[in-house]
Write an enzyme that holds these catalytic residues in place. Sequence first.
Site, short mmCIF file in Angstrom:
data_model
loop_
_atom_site.label_atom_id
_atom_site.label_comp_id
_atom_site.label_asym_id
_atom_site.label_seq_id
_atom_site.Cartn_x
_atom_site.Cartn_y
_atom_site.Cartn_z
CB SER A 39 -0.96 -0.03 1.19
OG SER A 39 -2.02 0.88 1.03
CG ASP A 180 -4.28 -1.66 0.65
OD1 ASP A 180 -3.44 -2.36 1.24
OD2 ASP A 180 -4.31 -0.43 0.74
#
Length: 284
Positions: A39, A180
């Site tokens: 991320s 993510d």
Amino acid sequence: MKKWGLALGGGGILGFAHLGVLEEMESRGLKPDFIAGTSAGAIIAGLYAAGVSLPGIRQQVTSMFYREDALDPLPWEAGGAISSMAFSGLLGGNLIEEALDRMCGGKRLNDAMTPLSITSVDVISGEIVVFTNLRPKVQSSALPGRTYVADARISEAIRASISVPGIFVPKRFEGRYLVDGGVRDMVPAYEVRRMGAQEVIAVDLGLHVDRPLKVSDAYGILTRSFALAARDCTLKSLKEYASLVLQPEVWDMGFPTPGKIKALVEAGRTCAAKNMEGWISIIS
């Protein structure tokens, strides 16, 4: 010196703290043999592996969220405004991916200057999908539920890893829908080990999760909920795979402003400096 690497965790705008950690690292003449990111950590890891300087990363990542030349400044931060780039995820994330590709110079994973891994999750199959220029020679050597991709642009890998559910449309890649990486692997310490590191320095931006935190805006509530859900797995993974865990004192989950960015970078630098003696001892 031992072979060692960095695992940079997710955390939204708190990821600016990674820059402080890397700045302190470079000031001591240290350079990792491997780097992995999830991320927010994927942005820093990917750009770093692509050969972008730390000042360059700081300037370019800041420009994705904040434009100092904006004509209509926000009331709480004179001299600039939130860039439309900050909201592009709601439209699909293509603008951010294009910007990242320019920052990386169009480089692909095999062009990375440092062994690199960036994690994402296939929201359909539940597999962890790792973009890497150093994938396992034998797929079965990886943990179950992991798939490795070696042919992609670094920008594609980052775009997949930052696709927070509810904020970004999933990244479509070879028939997969990727979100993510923090959904299943918030701090990719395992991936640094898997690439060959004897020691792993992990940067965990989740210290705030362990303490009460008041949130009111939609983004804050979403990221807080996301972090709470992943916390137990993160701590277990760090205990198993990390040699040293750095936890910068970072708390504010709102939109970045110049003041916040500066404070986050400084928090990362302060944390790294505080732990530098142990860091050097571990890798020496």
